[in-house]
Scaffold this motif. Structure first.
Motif, PDB file in Angstrom:
ATOM      1  N   ALA A  42       0.843  -1.200   0.000  1.00  0.00           N
ATOM      2  CA  ALA A  42       0.000   0.000   0.000  1.00  0.00           C
ATOM      3  C   ALA A  42       0.879   1.251   0.000  1.00  0.00           C
ATOM      4  O   ALA A  42       0.719   2.155  -0.826  1.00  0.00           O
ATOM      5  CB  ALA A  42      -0.903  -0.012   1.214  1.00  0.00           C
ATOM      6  N   GLU A  43       1.850   1.251   0.899  1.00  0.00           N
ATOM      7  CA  GLU A  43       2.745   2.407   1.014  1.00  0.00           C
ATOM      8  C   GLU A  43       3.518   2.620  -0.288  1.00  0.00           C
ATOM      9  O   GLU A  43       3.666   3.739  -0.763  1.00  0.00           O
ATOM     10  CB  GLU A  43       3.736   2.138   2.139  1.00  0.00           C
ATOM     11  CG  GLU A  43       3.771   3.207   3.189  1.00  0.00           C
ATOM     12  CD  GLU A  43       4.561   2.724   4.374  1.00  0.00           C
ATOM     13  OE1 GLU A  43       5.604   3.315   4.653  1.00  0.00           O
ATOM     14  OE2 GLU A  43       4.142   1.721   4.994  1.00  0.00           O
ATOM     15  N   ARG A  54      -5.345  -6.673   1.593  1.00  0.00           N
ATOM     16  CA  ARG A  54      -5.589  -6.000   2.865  1.00  0.00           C
ATOM     17  C   ARG A  54      -6.332  -4.681   2.645  1.00  0.00           C
ATOM     18  O   ARG A  54      -6.434  -4.191   1.519  1.00  0.00           O
ATOM     19  CB  ARG A  54      -4.258  -5.733   3.572  1.00  0.00           C
ATOM     20  CG  ARG A  54      -3.628  -6.991   4.129  1.00  0.00           C
ATOM     21  CD  ARG A  54      -2.518  -6.603   5.070  1.00  0.00           C
ATOM     22  NE  ARG A  54      -1.642  -5.627   4.414  1.00  0.00           N
ATOM     23  CZ  ARG A  54      -0.361  -5.842   4.140  1.00  0.00           C
ATOM     24  NH1 ARG A  54       0.184  -6.983   4.450  1.00  0.00           N
ATOM     25  NH2 ARG A  54       0.363  -4.920   3.571  1.00  0.00           N
ATOM     26  N   GLU A  80      -5.512  -1.657   3.491  1.00  0.00           N
ATOM     27  CA  GLU A  80      -4.659  -0.575   2.980  1.00  0.00           C
ATOM     28  C   GLU A  80      -4.439  -0.714   1.480  1.00  0.00           C
ATOM     29  O   GLU A  80      -4.392   0.288   0.762  1.00  0.00           O
ATOM     30  CB  GLU A  80      -3.277  -0.575   3.655  1.00  0.00           C
ATOM     31  CG  GLU A  80      -3.250  -0.703   5.141  1.00  0.00           C
ATOM     32  CD  GLU A  80      -3.193  -2.154   5.571  1.00  0.00           C
ATOM     33  OE1 GLU A  80      -4.287  -2.711   5.814  1.00  0.00           O
ATOM     34  OE2 GLU A  80      -2.098  -2.732   5.677  1.00  0.00           O
ATOM     35  N   ASP A  81      -4.313  -1.976   1.029  1.00  0.00           N
ATOM     36  CA  ASP A  81      -4.098  -2.205  -0.398  1.00  0.00           C
ATOM     37  C   ASP A  81      -5.271  -1.636  -1.189  1.00  0.00           C
ATOM     38  O   ASP A  81      -5.095  -0.966  -2.209  1.00  0.00           O
ATOM     39  CB  ASP A  81      -3.987  -3.701  -0.703  1.00  0.00           C
ATOM     40  CG  ASP A  81      -2.856  -4.362   0.061  1.00  0.00           C
ATOM     41  OD1 ASP A  81      -2.009  -3.614   0.594  1.00  0.00           O
ATOM     42  OD2 ASP A  81      -2.815  -5.592   0.113  1.00  0.00           O
ATOM     43  N   LEU A 109      -7.354   0.705  -0.342  1.00  0.00           N
ATOM     44  CA  LEU A 109      -7.332   2.176  -0.322  1.00  0.00           C
ATOM     45  C   LEU A 109      -6.371   2.712  -1.373  1.00  0.00           C
ATOM     46  O   LEU A 109      -6.689   3.646  -2.114  1.00  0.00           O
ATOM     47  CB  LEU A 109      -6.910   2.682   1.065  1.00  0.00           C
ATOM     48  CG  LEU A 109      -7.975   2.554   2.154  1.00  0.00           C
ATOM     49  CD1 LEU A 109      -7.397   2.959   3.501  1.00  0.00           C
ATOM     50  CD2 LEU A 109      -9.190   3.399   1.804  1.00  0.00           C
TER      51      LEU A 109
END
Lengths: 179, 331
Positions: free
Chosen positions: B223-224, B245, B247-248, B250
């Motif tokens: 994600a980051e 996940r 975050e992924d 998003l």
């Protein structure tokens, strides 16, 4: 005429003896001077190695070469030779390469057996643990070398000047005895 | 290809691998080295032990047993004599070497507050030979350009493990970057390679050819990494492995807002199963992906089936909806 010639030869001999004596004295003195200088350089190199391992996370062959920069031969050779042996095709382990480099370089240095032991012990763990542990070993080696260096400097002060004057004085003594 | 592997092995093991039968050498998949235990070779799905002469046997008693000294040398060579520089890799449990091969390691772990900080007393190595299949995605590629006006669509590739997802993804990245599919000009490709599998970077430089216009964020959380690449590298398309996940999801939404296409993979046997994962289901319902590709590897090569998300949504609306699909997958 003949007497004059003999005098000349005697004078020449005396000068030669004087030279030789002084030279021997200086060589002996330079051993003490070199030893403390080389110990100092060794400590500098280990400090540099410490930084490369800790902050730089530099891989050992490169770290060794970087640590050898800015110090003089023959101490620098110890590090560059190890790095060369590691990258050679012989498949030496780190410890073997370090030992070989020490054995090859040692005779040219003015260092003694005690320093050799310290370096050999350090070489047996170099590279093969985490940074924290590496630092401990490097710092331990530095502490031991520093105490050797303090001793060496003391010896240098005591013996280097002594040998320098001893050489010349000894030569003068021989000349006087011979005349 | 074997050169990279042979190069790091100690002399005795090198000789054994060198003396293996030719066809085994070509189909080598894993070399398993365990201290003082039989040397294992796995090739084309089967396994054998290897003797000192490089013969393959099934009786472990005849097998060659690598010594402590050899394992230590192997470790030194894998880490380039610098275990201290590999702390992150040791925490993950594997080291990637030049050529993209991955070496899994096992040993005694060091714990720090309950979580693994590293491995010491390493006694087991699994050398996994990586093979690059250039052209793996040749059949699939034209079908990815199903967007408006034949543009690239965001795509989710799904398959069970060991079916060539990563190989496929790598070839997609490479082809898009070269523009070799003939559909469009070369694109700016960005890869988030959390597990160093897609590009197999060594010190930040990809071991595999991932194309001339490709940037790789290596060993970076997905994600980051996606957000960083969106900001810094202005990609046309982002390639990412194994999403799932929150975050992924998003980050993929964020990419969609920026008009950047995403080609991602996920572990699943089929569409039904992937719809059972709520994060991915959400993305599909929002049409963050234009199509879903099911991948399988057969003896004839890679097989794929393409499902257009529009069609899928239509279909599920007519039937009892997404939730029945997901329930079926869950049961």
């Amino acid at each position: 005429m003949i007497v004059q010639a003999l005098m000349m030869i005697k004078l020449l001999g005396a000068v030669l003896i004087l030279f030789a004596g002084t030279a021997i004295g200086f060589v002996q003195a330079s051993f003490y001077v070199n030893r403390s200088k080389q110990l100092r350089q060794l400590i500098h190199a280990l400090q540099r190695l410490e930084t490369e391992i800790d902050y730089g996370q530099t891989e050992l062959p490169t770290a060794l070469i970087k640590s050898s920069e800015g110090i003089e031969q023959p101490v620098s050779r110890l590090f560059t030779l190890t790095a060369e042996l590691l990258t050679a095709e012989q498949e030496l382990s780190m410890n073997e390469a370090w030992q070989q480099a020490i054995h090859q370089v040692w005779d040219v240095t003015s260092l003694r057996a005690r320093e050799k032991e310290v370096l050999l012990r350090m070489g047996s763990v170099l590279g093969m643990s985490n940074a924290e542990d590496q630092l401990k070993h490097l710092q331990l080696a530095q502490i031991q070398l520093k105490s050797e260096e303090a001793l060496a400097r003391e010896e240098q002060q005591r013996y280097a000047n002594m040998w320098r004057s001893l050489g010349t004085l000894g030569a003068i003594l021989i000349v006087i005895l011979m005349v | 290809m074997l050169e990279d592997i042979v190069h790091i092995l100690p002399q005795e093991l090198k000789a054994i691998i060198y003396h293996l039968p030719m066809e085994v050498k070509h189909s080598l998949e894993e070399i398993r080295i365990r201290e003082n235990r039989p040397l294992e070779i796995s090739h084309r799905g089967s396994f054998h032990y290897a003797t000192e002469q490089g013969k393959l046997v099934l009786d472990p008693r005849q097998a060659y047993q690598p010594s402590h000294e050899q394992c230590r040398k192997l470790l030194e060579r894998i880490t380039n004599y610098s275990l201290y520089a590999m702390e992150e890799e040791l925490r993950r449990g594997y080291i990637t070497i030049a050529g993209g091969h991955r070496i899994g390691i096992a040993g005694r772990t060091i714990l720090d507050g309950g979580s693994v900080r590293g491995i010491r007393d390493i006694g087991g190595f699994n050398i996994r030979i990586a093979r690059e299949v250039v052209g793996a995605a040749k059949q699939l590629l034209p079908k990815l350009f199903a967007g408006p006006g034949g543009s690239l669509q965001s795509t989710l590739m799904i398959s069970p493990p060991q079916q060539g997802k990563t190989t496929m993804l790598r070839d997609v990245a490479r082809s898009l970057s070269y523009g070799s599919h003939g559909k469009q000009l070369p694109m700016k490709v960005a890869i988030v390679d959390e597990r160093s599998e897609i590009a197999a970077s060594v010190r930040g430089i990809p071991s595999f050819d991932v194309g001339p216009r490709t940037d790789v964020m290596d060993a970076c959380p997905k994600a980051e990494g996606m957000m960083m690449l969106l900001r810094s590298m202005s990609p046309d398309v982002i390639i990412v492995d194994e999403i799932g996940r929150v975050e992924d999801a998003l980050a993929i939404r964020e990419a969609a807002h920026c008009g950047v296409k995403v080609i991602a993979t996920a572990h699943a046997y089929d569409v039904q199963e992937v719809l059972g994962r709520s994060e991915i289901r959400g993305l599909i319902q929002e049409k963050a992906f234009g199509s879903i590709v099911e991948l399988k590897r057969s003896q004839h090569g890679f097989m794929h089936r393409i499902i257009a998300v529009d069609r899928l949504l239509e279909h599920s609306r007519q039937n009892s909806g997404f939730f029945s699909l997901s329930r079926k997958a869950g049961s």
